[in-house]
Structures are given as structure tokens and as C-alpha cells.
Scaffold this motif. Structure first.
Motif, PDB file in Angstrom:
ATOM      1  N   ASN A 112       0.866  -1.177   0.000  1.00  0.00           N
ATOM      2  CA  ASN A 112       0.000   0.000   0.000  1.00  0.00           C
ATOM      3  C   ASN A 112       0.902   1.226   0.000  1.00  0.00           C
ATOM      4  O   ASN A 112       2.130   1.113   0.110  1.00  0.00           O
ATOM      5  CB  ASN A 112      -0.982   0.002   1.195  1.00  0.00           C
ATOM      6  N   ARG A 113       0.321   2.391  -0.135  1.00  0.00           N
ATOM      7  CA  ARG A 113       1.120   3.617  -0.263  1.00  0.00           C
ATOM      8  C   ARG A 113       2.036   3.840   0.942  1.00  0.00           C
ATOM      9  O   ARG A 113       3.220   4.167   0.798  1.00  0.00           O
ATOM     10  CB  ARG A 113       0.196   4.819  -0.443  1.00  0.00           C
ATOM     11  N   LEU A 114       1.492   3.656   2.137  1.00  0.00           N
ATOM     12  CA  LEU A 114       2.246   3.967   3.345  1.00  0.00           C
ATOM     13  C   LEU A 114       3.433   3.013   3.530  1.00  0.00           C
ATOM     14  O   LEU A 114       4.553   3.444   3.809  1.00  0.00           O
ATOM     15  CB  LEU A 114       1.335   3.920   4.570  1.00  0.00           C
ATOM     16  N   GLY A 228       3.664  14.057  -4.710  1.00  0.00           N
ATOM     17  CA  GLY A 228       2.289  13.601  -4.807  1.00  0.00           C
ATOM     18  C   GLY A 228       2.290  12.102  -5.020  1.00  0.00           C
ATOM     19  O   GLY A 228       2.876  11.605  -5.988  1.00  0.00           O
ATOM     20  N   LEU A 229       1.653  11.351  -4.111  1.00  0.00           N
ATOM     21  CA  LEU A 229       1.728   9.891  -4.133  1.00  0.00           C
ATOM     22  C   LEU A 229       0.392   9.283  -4.552  1.00  0.00           C
ATOM     23  O   LEU A 229      -0.617   9.472  -3.883  1.00  0.00           O
ATOM     24  CB  LEU A 229       2.134   9.369  -2.752  1.00  0.00           C
ATOM     25  N   GLY A 230       0.385   8.562  -5.654  1.00  0.00           N
ATOM     26  CA  GLY A 230      -0.842   7.904  -6.114  1.00  0.00           C
ATOM     27  C   GLY A 230      -0.863   7.762  -7.618  1.00  0.00           C
ATOM     28  O   GLY A 230      -0.298   8.588  -8.345  1.00  0.00           O
ATOM     29  N   GLY A 250     -12.754  -0.008  -2.056  1.00  0.00           N
ATOM     30  CA  GLY A 250     -13.467   0.235  -3.297  1.00  0.00           C
ATOM     31  C   GLY A 250     -12.608   1.087  -4.207  1.00  0.00           C
ATOM     32  O   GLY A 250     -11.651   1.737  -3.761  1.00  0.00           O
ATOM     33  N   ARG A 251     -12.929   1.108  -5.472  1.00  0.00           N
ATOM     34  CA  ARG A 251     -12.146   1.877  -6.437  1.00  0.00           C
ATOM     35  C   ARG A 251     -12.679   3.310  -6.476  1.00  0.00           C
ATOM     36  O   ARG A 251     -13.855   3.540  -6.758  1.00  0.00           O
ATOM     37  CB  ARG A 251     -12.208   1.243  -7.813  1.00  0.00           C
ATOM     38  N   ILE A 252     -11.772   4.257  -6.170  1.00  0.00           N
ATOM     39  CA  ILE A 252     -12.151   5.662  -6.176  1.00  0.00           C
ATOM     40  C   ILE A 252     -11.121   6.463  -6.960  1.00  0.00           C
ATOM     41  O   ILE A 252      -9.984   6.025  -7.164  1.00  0.00           O
ATOM     42  CB  ILE A 252     -12.285   6.237  -4.740  1.00  0.00           C
ATOM     43  N   GLN A 253     -11.525   7.646  -7.376  1.00  0.00           N
ATOM     44  CA  GLN A 253     -10.653   8.518  -8.166  1.00  0.00           C
ATOM     45  C   GLN A 253      -9.536   9.091  -7.289  1.00  0.00           C
ATOM     46  O   GLN A 253      -9.775   9.552  -6.171  1.00  0.00           O
ATOM     47  CB  GLN A 253     -11.467   9.666  -8.770  1.00  0.00           C
ATOM     48  N   VAL A 254      -8.308   9.039  -7.806  1.00  0.00           N
ATOM     49  CA  VAL A 254      -7.157   9.619  -7.092  1.00  0.00           C
ATOM     50  C   VAL A 254      -7.135  11.124  -7.339  1.00  0.00           C
ATOM     51  O   VAL A 254      -7.105  11.574  -8.486  1.00  0.00           O
ATOM     52  CB  VAL A 254      -5.836   8.986  -7.566  1.00  0.00           C
ATOM     53  N   GLU A 255      -7.167  11.897  -6.257  1.00  0.00           N
ATOM     54  CA  GLU A 255      -7.152  13.354  -6.367  1.00  0.00           C
ATOM     55  C   GLU A 255      -5.992  13.923  -5.556  1.00  0.00           C
ATOM     56  O   GLU A 255      -5.938  13.771  -4.345  1.00  0.00           O
ATOM     57  CB  GLU A 255      -8.476  13.943  -5.862  1.00  0.00           C
ATOM     58  N   ILE A 256      -5.070  14.547  -6.249  1.00  0.00           N
ATOM     59  CA  ILE A 256      -3.916  15.180  -5.610  1.00  0.00           C
ATOM     60  C   ILE A 256      -3.863  16.630  -6.061  1.00  0.00           C
ATOM     61  O   ILE A 256      -3.966  16.915  -7.259  1.00  0.00           O
ATOM     62  CB  ILE A 256      -2.601  14.459  -5.985  1.00  0.00           C
ATOM     63  N   ASP A 257      -3.705  17.544  -5.112  1.00  0.00           N
ATOM     64  CA  ASP A 257      -3.649  18.967  -5.451  1.00  0.00           C
ATOM     65  C   ASP A 257      -2.254  19.308  -5.970  1.00  0.00           C
ATOM     66  O   ASP A 257      -1.430  19.905  -5.258  1.00  0.00           O
ATOM     67  CB  ASP A 257      -4.006  19.810  -4.223  1.00  0.00           C
ATOM     68  N   TYR A 272       8.772  19.628  -7.404  1.00  0.00           N
ATOM     69  CA  TYR A 272       7.611  18.759  -7.229  1.00  0.00           C
ATOM     70  C   TYR A 272       7.809  17.460  -8.013  1.00  0.00           C
ATOM     71  O   TYR A 272       8.324  17.464  -9.135  1.00  0.00           O
ATOM     72  CB  TYR A 272       6.327  19.441  -7.702  1.00  0.00           C
ATOM     73  N   PHE A 273       7.384  16.352  -7.400  1.00  0.00           N
ATOM     74  CA  PHE A 273       7.471  15.040  -8.044  1.00  0.00           C
ATOM     75  C   PHE A 273       6.120  14.327  -7.929  1.00  0.00           C
ATOM     76  O   PHE A 273       5.381  14.539  -6.977  1.00  0.00           O
ATOM     77  CB  PHE A 273       8.531  14.157  -7.360  1.00  0.00           C
ATOM     78  N   ARG A 274       5.861  13.457  -8.888  1.00  0.00           N
ATOM     79  CA  ARG A 274       4.663  12.622  -8.830  1.00  0.00           C
ATOM     80  C   ARG A 274       5.094  11.161  -8.851  1.00  0.00           C
ATOM     81  O   ARG A 274       5.761  10.708  -9.792  1.00  0.00           O
ATOM     82  CB  ARG A 274       3.727  12.919 -10.017  1.00  0.00           C
ATOM     83  N   ALA A 275       4.702  10.431  -7.819  1.00  0.00           N
ATOM     84  CA  ALA A 275       5.044   9.012  -7.706  1.00  0.00           C
ATOM     85  C   ALA A 275       3.801   8.179  -7.968  1.00  0.00           C
ATOM     86  O   ALA A 275       2.883   8.145  -7.151  1.00  0.00           O
ATOM     87  CB  ALA A 275       5.603   8.710  -6.313  1.00  0.00           C
TER      88      ALA A 275
END
Length: 334
Positions: A112-114, A228-230, A250-257, A272-275
Motif C-alpha cells: 500500500n502507499r504507506l 504527490g503519491l498515487g 473500493g475503487r475511487i478517483q485519485v485526487e492530488i492537489d 515537485y514530483f509525482r510518484a
């Protein structure tokens, strides 16, 4: 021990070529100087004469060995003991601000992410032996998990202990997490101060605006690397708590600001990085590791111990022994 010996004047070893030349010269000389004596019988002193005539070659061997020792001494053998002293000339103080909201249990990273973050962050900590590192965790509120310290074992132990905690107020307070991290670094005397701000959502909680926290970071000369992780799109994320206390997914939309995170990084001189997966997350921390280099001063001390003196003494003793034997035992045979 011989791997530590070095020769300062190695060119003198060319003189060793004189030894085989000397041996050839000695053999030729002996063959020319051998005298013949005709006798009716040599039974009376055949054994003694043969023994001492052969043993007299020891004198020449002693001289050759002495010459070899002298040539080796001329090459200046010595041992070298090298000691190294390292000193950090400009260390870096780093605070890792980690989002611990329920969404960090999403399974778009393995497992998982953590947990994916904790594994990569531990490797990052191992790669910063000369820096001080602290941990801040946040969800709807923020607090310091570990103040900045040079004791990496404490930091890594605290990192392992970070888990989702239902007692922490829900939500994602990016401003609170950033402000708490700034508070840990504002009095630091380090030449470089860095915050690694990680989140997988949008700022929807807390009483400190992320832009205000960003301005505080600028004021105290703190650089922020935002992650930003996701994954892009949908992710298998916690959506409910089951009666037995486990999460239902459940499957939900990933939202990162991302707009906010990019602004924070740009204003503070960071990046800034996106992982989107485990490999990308590892690459991001590796890049940050390269961007923030600690200056280390290394001094080497060389202690030389000359070894030619014993060789000179041995050569002198051999020559003295040769001279003594030549004028005593072998006086009648040379």
C-alpha cells in the motif's frame, strides 16, 4: 603484511641483473684458475679436499646475498600506514513530513502507499549518514514523530512505527504538516534545511493555510521537495470500516492537489514530483538524494616506516662473515 610495503626508488632493482652476470663470471674464473697436481695417490685426503673445495663456494654465495640486500636497501623499502579523518563541513537538516490519512492505505502501490513509502524512506535515511533527520506525520492534524537527530537508528525505528491511526483527526491538513515541519527547522544552524512533503490528497483540513506555511518556509530559508503519491485514475482505496474494525475497499478517483504542491516547491526553491508506483517513488528519493549533497572534508595522514636499515645491517654482517671465513677456515682454499 607485504602488501603494505612500497619501494621509493624502484629503478635500483635493475642492478639485480648484475647477480647472474657475477655468477657466470665466477664460474668462468674458477674453471681457469683450477690448478692440476699429479700425485701417485690421493687416498689420504680425498674426502677432506673434496668437501672443503665445494664448501668454499659459500663465500661467493654470502657476497651475492649481501649484494642483493644492498640493492634492495637502495630501492628504499618502507611501509605506509594510512589513516583517514572525515569531517562534515556543511550538513543538511531534513524533515520528512508524511501523510498518514486513511487514503495512504490505498493499494495502487505495493503493498500500500504507506508501507511502500516507509521502505523507500528507510533507504533514503541510510544514504544520509552525515545529516540530521526528523519525522512529522499528519492527517487532519500534525505532530512531530521524531525531532531532527543524527541518530539514524532512532529515526528508522520511528519510521517503522508510523501507521494509520484512527485517533488522529481525519482529513489531509497539508498546511499543518508543512507548518509543523518548518517549526522543527526554523532554529536549525545547518547550511541547508530541507522538507520532504509527501501527500496523496488535497488540503481539506487544519487551520493553517498551506500558502502561509509556504511563506514561513521561505522566511526561514527552508527548501521544500513535494511528492504527490498515487496512480493516475482509479485506485483501490479504503471506503468504509467493517464491524470487525478492518477496512472495506473500493475503487475511487485519485485526487492530488498538484497545483498547490508545485507552488509550494517553486516558492521555496524545491521541486515537485509525482510518484505513481513503487519504482517511481524510489527514483524520486534517489533524485532528491543527489540534489541535496552534503559537503564532507576528508584528510588522509601517511606514516612511513623506513625498512632499508635492517637490510644494510644484514648485508654488512654477511660481508663480515665472508671476510672472517675467508681469513680463517677457508684461508688455505681461496
Amino acid at each position: 603484511m607485504f602488501e603494505h610495503i612500497q619501494f621509493l626508488n624502484i629503478e635500483f632493482f635493475w642492478l639485480l641483473l648484475l647477480l647472474p652476470i657475477a655468477i657466470v663470471w665466477y664460474v668462468l674464473k674458477q674453471s681457469k684458475q683450477t690448478a692440476e697436481l699429479k700425485m701417485s695417490s690421493i687416498k689420504g685426503f680425498k674426502g677432506v679436499s673434496s668437501f672443503w673445495s665445494k664448501l668454499r663456494h659459500v663465500l661467493f654465495a654470502l657476497r651475492l646475498i649481501a649484494l642483493a640486500f644492498l640493492i634492495t636497501a637502495l630501492a628504499r623499502p618502507r611501509t605506509v600506514d594510512v589513516s583517514t579523518q572525515t569531517k562534515t563541513t556543511s550538513g543538511i537538516d531534513i524533515v520528512m513530513a508524511i501523510d498518514v490519512s486513511a487514503s495512504m492505505l490505498a493499494k495502487d502501490l505495493r503493498p500500500n502507499r504507506l508501507d511502500a513509502l516507509k521502505e523507500v524512506a528507510a533507504d533514503f535515511i541510510d544514504g544520509r549518514p552525515s545529516d540530521r533527520i526528523g519525522l512529522v506525520e499528519y492527517a487532519g492534524e500534525a505532530y512531530t514523530k521524531t525531532p531532527i537527530t543524527s541518530d539514524k537508528s532512532i529515526v528508522k525505528r520511528s519510521l517503522r512505527d508510523i501507521n494509520y491511526n484512527s485517533l488522529i483527526e481525519g482529513g489531509t491538513a497539508i498546511g499543518m504538516g508543512l507548518a509543523t515541519s518548518v517549526n522543527r527547522l526554523k532554529d536549525s544552524k545547518a547550511k541547508s534545511k530541507v522538507i520532504i512533503l509527501l501527500t496523496d490528497g488535497v488540503n481539506n483540513s487544519g487551520f493553517i493555510d498551506p500558502k502561509i506555511a509556504s511563506e514561513l518556509a521561505v522566511e526561514y530559508g527552508i527548501k521544500v521537495y513535494a511528492i504527490g503519491l498515487g496512480t493516475n485514475g482509479m485506485a483501490l482505496s479504503p471506503v468504509r470500516i467493517n464491524p470487525n474494525g478492518t477496512f472495506g475497499y473500493g475503487r475511487i478517483q485519485v485526487e492530488i492537489d498538484e497545483v498547490l504542491l508545485k507552488e509550494i516547491a517553486a516558492e521555496t526553491g524545491g521541486k515537485y514530483f509525482r510518484a505513481t508506483d513503487n519504482d517511481k517513488l524510489a527514483e524520486i528519493y534517489e533524485e532528491i538524494n543527489k540534489l541535496e549533497k552534503t559537503e564532507i572534508e576528508e584528510k588522509k595522514y601517511y606514516n612511513y616506516d623506513e625498512k632499508y636499515r635492517p637490510l644494510v645491517l644484514l648485508a654488512g654482517l654477511l660481508l663480515l662473515l665472508e671476510l672472517l671465513l675467508r681469513n680463517t677456515i677457508f684461508r688455505s682454499f681461496v
